[in-house]
Enzyme design. Sequence first.
Site, short mmCIF file in Angstrom:
data_model
loop_
_atom_site.label_atom_id
_atom_site.label_comp_id
_atom_site.label_asym_id
_atom_site.label_seq_id
_atom_site.Cartn_x
_atom_site.Cartn_y
_atom_site.Cartn_z
N SER A 154 32.18 43.10 12.01
CA SER A 154 31.28 41.97 11.74
C SER A 154 30.64 41.53 13.04
CB SER A 154 32.08 40.80 11.16
OG SER A 154 32.85 40.20 12.18
N LYS A 155 29.86 40.46 12.94
CA LYS A 155 29.16 39.94 14.11
C LYS A 155 30.11 39.63 15.27
CE LYS A 155 24.87 37.90 12.48
NZ LYS A 155 24.86 37.61 11.06
N ARG A 156 31.34 39.25 14.92
CA ARG A 156 32.30 38.91 15.97
C ARG A 156 32.54 40.08 16.92
NH1 ARG A 156 37.03 38.89 14.40
NH2 ARG A 156 36.63 39.73 12.34
N HIS A 157 32.30 41.29 16.42
CA HIS A 157 32.56 42.47 17.24
C HIS A 157 31.39 42.84 18.15
CE1 HIS A 157 35.52 42.98 13.93
NE2 HIS A 157 36.29 43.36 14.93
N GLY A 158 30.35 42.01 18.18
CA GLY A 158 29.23 42.31 19.07
C GLY A 158 27.98 42.68 18.30
#
Length: 448
Positions: A221-225
């Site tokens: 997800s976005k949390r991973h970059g």
Amino acid sequence: MDKDGKVRARFAPSPTGALHIGGAHTALFNWLWARRTGGTFILRIEDSDAERSTAGYEDTIMDGLRWLGLDWDEGPDKGGGYAPYRQSERMSVYRKYADELLEKGLAYRDDGAVIFKVPSGVSLLMRDAIYGDIKIQSEKASVSQDGSVKDIVIIKRDGMPTYNYAVVVDDHEMDINWVIRGEDHISNTPKQMLLYRAFGWDMPNFAHLPMILGKDKKKLSKRHGATSVFEYGDLGYLPDSIFNFLALLGWSPGGGAEIFDRNVASESFELSKVTKKPAVFDIDKLNFVNQEHLKIMDPAVKKKIIEPFWVKLGLSPEKHSDQYLMDALVLMGARGRTTRELAEFSDYFVSFAPVKARYDASEVGFEQREPLKKFFAAFMGIPNWDAEEMEAFARNWCRANGTPLKEIALPLRWAMTGRKVSPGIFEVVQLLGPDECQTRLKYYGFLE
Ligand code: GLU
């Protein structure tokens, strides 16, 4: 299979955002399967969610696919025998088939919506090319939170079709015989199978692709970059590398081969070899793949790709000849995992400014300056501006003057590149040329 027995596979994005890694992965596997089998790859835009869909995102998705080299044979921009390829232009088709279900008594109206009645006692066998056989009873295909059977809305009160319904109608109408998509759609498949069954239509083959996880084993997800393929482009990853890396998420050509191009992939791809094991998006692996693709890239192509990154760093590559910039990149060899890194690492070839910004020669004391000045005065006079001759000259001079070579070579490297590490310093000096070398030495007071 369609009438000619050929694969017809589609990528059906909703234009509610840019082309992200998951979407690109799905598109790529559809493309591979169509190309491998000599079939057709279709782009269909699922824009029935009018509030969230935009034409802008449709363009970005298409640009992203093009950037990755995933060309489609039929689509909204290209047309084809099954047009239109945008759901928003297919409303009459959805209405027609909803009426058919109503007439057959398989659907009913409620509050303006059209609802498909989930039959009971039907055993469904989903044959998934990747996940294997999945058996499910119709009562379990669509359930409410309390576990009771939930009839399936096919046309909403606002007249728009729902995803599970429109996808079945479109796939049938477009003769799609392979539905290859993310594993998050496994739970939708039984609902779709019930609809195929109600219409009496042949079902396509299904293949659900493995989930993509971040390194922390959580769903990507976005949390991973970075999430969109273009963000990866901006970070300095090549389309060839992203293609190669995405293909490795769930598949490999075998024999331990990890670095390959589109041709190799589309010649050896097998859906049956795709694993259902979740695939981990490992940025170190992407860096490795990217570096390998950079290594084998033709210098002229590399120069074209690096140029905008130099410009972004505020440098002016246009002041140099193509040959000079290509020579610089050849000299850089395998340095840099990304095009962005390579542009940064080679900035001193393009201009002196970043060198000045990094290095001020303040560590070179007075007593060290005198021998440096003596050396460089002689060095600038060597007859051939050639790296080998420069090195031989420097070694001889140092031997004769009792100076360790590094006392010359280190300040020289700093003055030329502003960095501790670089390719062979005399090769760098040779390429920079005598005028530029003189300018830099004088600036640092290493030459009168
Ligand atoms: N529009 C759907 C999505 O983006 C397509 C799913 C499918 O391929 O059936 O997830």
